[in-house]
Design a protein around this motif. Sequence first.
Motif, PDB file in Angstrom:
ATOM      1  N   ILE A  82      12.538  46.358  38.386  1.00  0.00           N
ATOM      2  CA  ILE A  82      11.985  45.670  39.551  1.00  0.00           C
ATOM      3  C   ILE A  82      12.559  46.316  40.807  1.00  0.00           C
ATOM      4  CG2 ILE A  82      11.700  43.485  40.772  1.00  0.00           C
ATOM      5  CD1 ILE A  82      12.221  42.041  38.125  1.00  0.00           C
ATOM      6  N   THR A  83      11.698  46.895  41.636  1.00  0.00           N
ATOM      7  CA  THR A  83      12.158  47.431  42.907  1.00  0.00           C
ATOM      8  C   THR A  83      12.135  46.315  43.958  1.00  0.00           C
ATOM      9  OG1 THR A  83       9.972  48.158  43.677  1.00  0.00           O
ATOM     10  CG2 THR A  83      11.249  49.703  42.310  1.00  0.00           C
ATOM     11  N   GLY A  84      13.048  46.395  44.904  1.00  0.00           N
ATOM     12  CA  GLY A  84      13.154  45.329  45.898  1.00  0.00           C
ATOM     13  C   GLY A  84      13.579  44.027  45.258  1.00  0.00           C
ATOM     14  N   ALA A  85      14.540  44.112  44.328  1.00  0.00           N
ATOM     15  CA  ALA A  85      14.914  42.954  43.509  1.00  0.00           C
ATOM     16  C   ALA A  85      15.972  42.063  44.135  1.00  0.00           C
ATOM     17  CB  ALA A  85      15.422  43.440  42.149  1.00  0.00           C
ATOM     18  N   ALA A  86      16.511  42.440  45.288  1.00  0.00           N
ATOM     19  CA  ALA A  86      17.646  41.711  45.845  1.00  0.00           C
ATOM     20  C   ALA A  86      17.257  40.438  46.588  1.00  0.00           C
ATOM     21  CB  ALA A  86      18.446  42.623  46.772  1.00  0.00           C
ATOM     22  N   SER A  87      15.973  40.279  46.920  1.00  0.00           N
ATOM     23  CA  SER A  87      15.575  39.105  47.691  1.00  0.00           C
ATOM     24  C   SER A  87      14.090  38.819  47.496  1.00  0.00           C
ATOM     25  CB  SER A  87      15.869  39.316  49.187  1.00  0.00           C
ATOM     26  OG  SER A  87      15.105  40.400  49.688  1.00  0.00           O
ATOM     27  N   GLY A  88      13.654  37.676  48.003  1.00  0.00           N
ATOM     28  CA  GLY A  88      12.244  37.328  48.039  1.00  0.00           C
ATOM     29  C   GLY A  88      11.564  37.306  46.685  1.00  0.00           C
ATOM     30  N   ILE A  89      10.362  37.864  46.628  1.00  0.00           N
ATOM     31  CA  ILE A  89       9.571  37.857  45.399  1.00  0.00           C
ATOM     32  C   ILE A  89      10.286  38.620  44.287  1.00  0.00           C
ATOM     33  CG2 ILE A  89       7.414  38.647  44.346  1.00  0.00           C
ATOM     34  CD1 ILE A  89       6.046  38.149  47.018  1.00  0.00           C
ATOM     35  N   GLY A  90      10.870  39.768  44.622  1.00  0.00           N
ATOM     36  CA  GLY A  90      11.559  40.562  43.610  1.00  0.00           C
ATOM     37  C   GLY A  90      12.677  39.798  42.941  1.00  0.00           C
ATOM     38  N   LYS A  91      13.446  39.080  43.734  1.00  0.00           N
ATOM     39  CA  LYS A  91      14.543  38.290  43.174  1.00  0.00           C
ATOM     40  C   LYS A  91      14.010  37.164  42.288  1.00  0.00           C
ATOM     41  CE  LYS A  91      18.709  35.712  44.411  1.00  0.00           C
ATOM     42  NZ  LYS A  91      19.590  35.241  45.529  1.00  0.00           N
ATOM     43  N   ALA A  92      12.922  36.524  42.716  1.00  0.00           N
ATOM     44  CA  ALA A  92      12.336  35.441  41.921  1.00  0.00           C
ATOM     45  C   ALA A  92      11.819  35.962  40.585  1.00  0.00           C
ATOM     46  CB  ALA A  92      11.208  34.771  42.703  1.00  0.00           C
ATOM     47  N   ILE A  93      11.183  37.132  40.586  1.00  0.00           N
ATOM     48  CA  ILE A  93      10.698  37.715  39.333  1.00  0.00           C
ATOM     49  C   ILE A  93      11.867  38.088  38.434  1.00  0.00           C
ATOM     50  CG2 ILE A  93       9.396  39.609  38.283  1.00  0.00           C
ATOM     51  CD1 ILE A  93       7.739  39.747  40.856  1.00  0.00           C
ATOM     52  N   ALA A  94      12.908  38.651  39.028  1.00  0.00           N
ATOM     53  CA  ALA A  94      14.091  39.014  38.245  1.00  0.00           C
ATOM     54  C   ALA A  94      14.706  37.785  37.580  1.00  0.00           C
ATOM     55  CB  ALA A  94      15.111  39.703  39.141  1.00  0.00           C
ATOM     56  N   ALA A  95      14.852  36.712  38.340  1.00  0.00           N
ATOM     57  CA  ALA A  95      15.467  35.491  37.806  1.00  0.00           C
ATOM     58  C   ALA A  95      14.633  34.896  36.676  1.00  0.00           C
ATOM     59  CB  ALA A  95      15.643  34.476  38.934  1.00  0.00           C
ATOM     60  N   GLN A  96      13.320  34.814  36.868  1.00  0.00           N
ATOM     61  CA  GLN A  96      12.468  34.238  35.825  1.00  0.00           C
ATOM     62  C   GLN A  96      12.395  35.145  34.598  1.00  0.00           C
ATOM     63  OE1 GLN A  96       8.755  32.342  36.633  1.00  0.00           O
ATOM     64  NE2 GLN A  96       9.342  31.722  38.700  1.00  0.00           N
ATOM     65  N   SER A  97      12.435  36.454  34.811  1.00  0.00           N
ATOM     66  CA  SER A  97      12.407  37.384  33.681  1.00  0.00           C
ATOM     67  C   SER A  97      13.635  37.176  32.797  1.00  0.00           C
ATOM     68  CB  SER A  97      12.356  38.828  34.186  1.00  0.00           C
ATOM     69  OG  SER A  97      11.164  39.083  34.887  1.00  0.00           O
ATOM     70  N   VAL A  98      14.792  37.039  33.427  1.00  0.00           N
ATOM     71  CA  VAL A  98      16.024  36.788  32.672  1.00  0.00           C
ATOM     72  C   VAL A  98      15.934  35.460  31.926  1.00  0.00           C
ATOM     73  CG1 VAL A  98      18.482  36.271  32.913  1.00  0.00           C
ATOM     74  CG2 VAL A  98      17.494  38.219  34.123  1.00  0.00           C
ATOM     75  N   ASP A  99      15.413  34.440  32.597  1.00  0.00           N
ATOM     76  CA  ASP A  99      15.265  33.131  31.956  1.00  0.00           C
ATOM     77  C   ASP A  99      14.355  33.195  30.731  1.00  0.00           C
ATOM     78  OD1 ASP A  99      16.908  32.071  33.874  1.00  0.00           O
ATOM     79  OD2 ASP A  99      15.278  31.228  35.086  1.00  0.00           O
ATOM     80  N   CYS A 100      13.418  34.161  30.732  1.00  0.00           N
ATOM     81  CA  CYS A 100      12.502  34.327  29.605  1.00  0.00           C
ATOM     82  C   CYS A 100      13.030  35.308  28.556  1.00  0.00           C
ATOM     83  CB  CYS A 100      11.140  34.798  30.095  1.00  0.00           C
ATOM     84  SG  CYS A 100      10.230  33.573  31.062  1.00  0.00           S
ATOM     85  N   GLY A 101      14.253  35.799  28.755  1.00  0.00           N
ATOM     86  CA  GLY A 101      14.883  36.626  27.731  1.00  0.00           C
ATOM     87  C   GLY A 101      14.941  38.110  28.016  1.00  0.00           C
ATOM     88  N   ALA A 102      14.450  38.557  29.164  1.00  0.00           N
ATOM     89  CA  ALA A 102      14.400  39.986  29.463  1.00  0.00           C
ATOM     90  C   ALA A 102      15.709  40.488  30.058  1.00  0.00           C
ATOM     91  CB  ALA A 102      13.254  40.284  30.428  1.00  0.00           C
ATOM     92  N   ILE A 103      15.873  41.796  30.015  1.00  0.00           N
ATOM     93  CA  ILE A 103      16.928  42.485  30.761  1.00  0.00           C
ATOM     94  C   ILE A 103      16.267  43.124  31.972  1.00  0.00           C
ATOM     95  CG2 ILE A 103      18.582  44.388  30.747  1.00  0.00           C
ATOM     96  CD1 ILE A 103      18.928  43.880  27.738  1.00  0.00           C
ATOM     97  N   VAL A 104      16.834  42.903  33.144  1.00  0.00           N
ATOM     98  CA  VAL A 104      16.236  43.388  34.382  1.00  0.00           C
ATOM     99  C   VAL A 104      17.063  44.536  34.955  1.00  0.00           C
ATOM    100  CG1 VAL A 104      15.722  42.821  36.792  1.00  0.00           C
ATOM    101  CG2 VAL A 104      15.123  41.215  34.964  1.00  0.00           C
ATOM    102  N   ILE A 105      16.393  45.637  35.200  1.00  0.00           N
ATOM    103  CA  ILE A 105      16.991  46.775  35.898  1.00  0.00           C
ATOM    104  C   ILE A 105      16.582  46.626  37.353  1.00  0.00           C
ATOM    105  CG2 ILE A 105      17.136  49.283  36.009  1.00  0.00           C
ATOM    106  CD1 ILE A 105      16.055  49.208  33.048  1.00  0.00           C
ATOM    107  N   ALA A 106      17.518  46.163  38.167  1.00  0.00           N
ATOM    108  CA  ALA A 106      17.232  45.743  39.535  1.00  0.00           C
ATOM    109  C   ALA A 106      17.543  46.865  40.518  1.00  0.00           C
ATOM    110  CB  ALA A 106      18.046  44.496  39.881  1.00  0.00           C
ATOM    111  N   VAL A 107      16.542  47.279  41.282  1.00  0.00           N
ATOM    112  CA  VAL A 107      16.676  48.386  42.226  1.00  0.00           C
ATOM    113  C   VAL A 107      16.527  47.862  43.650  1.00  0.00           C
ATOM    114  CG1 VAL A 107      15.766  50.616  42.966  1.00  0.00           C
ATOM    115  CG2 VAL A 107      15.677  49.971  40.543  1.00  0.00           C
ATOM    116  N   ASP A 108      17.464  48.243  44.520  1.00  0.00           N
ATOM    117  CA  ASP A 108      17.368  47.857  45.925  1.00  0.00           C
ATOM    118  C   ASP A 108      18.381  48.686  46.710  1.00  0.00           C
ATOM    119  OD1 ASP A 108      17.188  46.174  48.431  1.00  0.00           O
ATOM    120  OD2 ASP A 108      16.101  44.846  47.080  1.00  0.00           O
TER     121      ASP A 108
END
Length: 245
Positions: free
Chosen positions: A11-37
Amino acid sequence: MLNLSNKKIIITGAASGIGKAIAAQSVDCGAIVIAVDIDSDGLERLEKEKGKNNIIPFVFDASKMEQVELFFSEIEGYTGYPDCLINNVGIYYGKSILDYTQEEIDRVLEVNIKSAVYFSKKFAQYKMRNKEHGCIINMSSVSGQESSSDAIYGLSKAALIGLTKSNAMNFSPYVRVNAIAPGIIDTPMMKTISSSRLAQYRERELISEPLTPEQVANTAIFLISDAAKHYTGAVFDINNGCYLR
């Protein structure tokens, strides 16, 4: 809740806003997130909130090809190759084209368009070469579908819709490519929108409840999941009905 277990997601732009929300929900669903910012502090907060085993932070400028190439060379040996890419990073100046400087125009196009081109190219090259299936989500906007008070931003988001459709064709049958086009969302970016323009959007919305990053993330989670395996080349509108097509 959809199951994203064993999936690795960039996820690019993962530190805030929509990117952060997607990262958080992805983790809650069992994924590993590679967060770029480029926001190292924001990535550190995300890592603390969701756990070091779930968030792998990378401080990179997604708009620079040499940094994108370095990023992909690092993750291939560090995490194994990701299953999904979300091109979310973007900037918005909220100003008239008459007031843009050349440097500002270049920066918007670099961050909003070129980053998606660079990441998509590297991601799809690997997947297609190895005949592996994956997916890409491009974060567009209602501004890319109708007139925008910020023409340069609107241009960049319209370009992402074109990129989505072309890459869906070019990357088939291995990589699905879809776009999400949100309307006005309650994020820090909204503060740069003029009150008069914001009022125009609100007047046209058919649903009164404000759109949040978490609700946009719900759409992204669906598109990542196996439930969306027959969707490609599509643009998903989530705008409270302010733009109907």
